[in-house]
Design a protein around this motif. Structure first.
Motif, PDB file in Angstrom:
ATOM      1  N   ARG A 135       2.175  11.420  -0.116  1.00  0.00           N
ATOM      2  CA  ARG A 135       3.358  11.070   0.738  1.00  0.00           C
ATOM      3  C   ARG A 135       2.756  10.743   1.837  1.00  0.00           C
ATOM      4  N   VAL A 136       3.653   9.201   2.430  1.00  0.00           N
ATOM      5  CA  VAL A 136       3.077   8.259   3.191  1.00  0.00           C
ATOM      6  C   VAL A 136       4.323   7.102   4.000  1.00  0.00           C
ATOM      7  N   LEU A 137       3.290   7.183   5.083  1.00  0.00           N
ATOM      8  CA  LEU A 137       4.303   6.702   6.406  1.00  0.00           C
ATOM      9  C   LEU A 137       3.613   4.960   6.846  1.00  0.00           C
ATOM     10  N   ALA A 138       4.377   3.729   6.767  1.00  0.00           N
ATOM     11  CA  ALA A 138       3.579   3.211   7.461  1.00  0.00           C
ATOM     12  C   ALA A 138       4.144   3.189   8.699  1.00  0.00           C
ATOM     13  N   ILE A 139       3.721   2.517  10.579  1.00  0.00           N
ATOM     14  CA  ILE A 139       3.628   2.269  11.284  1.00  0.00           C
ATOM     15  C   ILE A 139       3.591   1.085  11.592  1.00  0.00           C
ATOM     16  N   GLN A 140       4.099   0.305  12.041  1.00  0.00           N
ATOM     17  CA  GLN A 140       3.817  -1.204  13.006  1.00  0.00           C
ATOM     18  C   GLN A 140       3.458  -0.827  14.319  1.00  0.00           C
ATOM     19  N   LEU A 177       0.587  -1.207  -0.237  1.00  0.00           N
ATOM     20  CA  LEU A 177      -0.171   0.195  -0.220  1.00  0.00           C
ATOM     21  C   LEU A 177       0.733   1.056  -0.262  1.00  0.00           C
ATOM     22  N   ALA A 178       1.511   1.300   0.782  1.00  0.00           N
ATOM     23  CA  ALA A 178       2.770   2.128   0.513  1.00  0.00           C
ATOM     24  C   ALA A 178       3.794   2.223  -0.269  1.00  0.00           C
ATOM     25  N   ALA A 179       3.944   1.593  -1.050  1.00  0.00           N
ATOM     26  CA  ALA A 179       4.174   1.905  -2.118  1.00  0.00           C
ATOM     27  C   ALA A 179       3.535   2.324  -3.650  1.00  0.00           C
ATOM     28  N   GLU A 180       1.950   1.585  -3.321  1.00  0.00           N
ATOM     29  CA  GLU A 180       1.030   2.000  -4.250  1.00  0.00           C
ATOM     30  C   GLU A 180       1.041   3.730  -3.962  1.00  0.00           C
ATOM     31  N   ILE A 181       0.831   3.893  -2.996  1.00  0.00           N
ATOM     32  CA  ILE A 181       0.933   6.005  -2.221  1.00  0.00           C
ATOM     33  C   ILE A 181       2.173   6.757  -3.013  1.00  0.00           C
ATOM     34  N   GLU A 182       3.056   5.967  -3.170  1.00  0.00           N
ATOM     35  CA  GLU A 182       4.639   6.395  -3.248  1.00  0.00           C
ATOM     36  C   GLU A 182       4.665   6.774  -4.879  1.00  0.00           C
TER      37      GLU A 182
END
Length: 250
Positions: free
Chosen positions: A62-67, A52-57
């Motif tokens: 601008r995106v940030l994935a946080i576990q 999903l992050a790669a798709e948005i980028e």
């Protein structure tokens, strides 16, 4: 209508909890499309989060994935802080993380009861507390509830229904707390929607006849309501639990 009102979220920063799948992922996509920088949390779906992050980028967002496990108070607070530190502000908080474990009251496990409450209710409250120091007037808080707050529908949903009823009640109280600060607080109450939580053919077969429009909803349809509540257009809506259910409760 003031000319300044716009659906555009350009320059805004959003955090979506439970954002790697289903309604959460659709919300991340929609808020990003509308111009916001979007952080999202995920618990165990690392591969989906990365995709999903790669798709948005790749679309220029601008995106940030946080576990972060939403049952972990410290992890929830850290996710809010990481979002504000990465993007410099926080304007929109979407509390979407949630779990559903069905069971009859006779032998419902109390450890499961506690985890359902921790993820579905406490995590939302903790995220709101953590977000407020970063929010200015015009801030938006949106929490995913469920039509089960109004109608459980099937046996085995008492605990889940309880948590979603709590979301609706909390939303009303927080709207009173935060209205003087120019921050709106709303909940959405989706009906049967095509997500992992409602993925079985048996489940959809049971619910389809109950839908006024003859089908279950799509995740992007629910995300459109979130986007509206996040926009300047919704500035006069607060303390509401808005149903989006294809006529399930009609």
């Amino acid at each position: 209508m003031p000319s300044s009102l716009s659906y555009s979220l350009a320059g805004k920063v959003a955090l979506v909890t439970g954002g790697s799948r289903g309604i959460g992922a659709a919300t991340v996509r929609r808020l990003s499309k509308d111009g916001a920088a979007v952080a999202f949390t995920y618990s165990a779906s690392g591969e989906q989060a990365a995709k999903l992050a790669a798709e948005i980028e790749s679309a220029g967002g601008r995106v940030l994935a946080i576990q972060a496990d939403s049952a972990d108070v410290d992890a929830v607070r850290a996710a809010v802080a990481e979002t504000a530190n990465a993007f410099g502000r926080l304007d929109i908080l979407v509390n979407n993380a949630g779990i559903l474990v069905r069971g009859l009251v006779d032998d419902y496990d109390l450890a499961t009861f506690d985890r359902m409450f921790d993820v579905n209710v406490r995590a939302a409250f903790v995220a709101i507390q953590a977000a407020l120091p970063h929010m200015q007037s015009g801030g938006r808080i949106i929490t995913t509830g469920s039509v089960t707050a109004e109608r459980s529908g099937f046996p085995g949903s008492s605990v889940y229904s309880m948590t979603k009823g709590a979301i609706a009640s909390m939303t009303r109280g927080l709207a009173r707390d935060l209205g003087p600060r120019g921050i709106t607080v709303n909940a959405i109450q989706p009906g049967p929607t095509a997500t992992d939580m409602n993925s079985s053919e048996e489940s959809r077969a049971l619910t389809k006849p109950l839908m006024a429009i003859g089908r279950v909803g799509e995740d992007y349809e629910v995300a459109s309501l979130v986007a509206y509540l996040a926009s300047p257009e919704s500035s006069f809506i607060t303390g509401s639990a808005l149903t989006i259910d294809g006529g399930y409760l009609a």
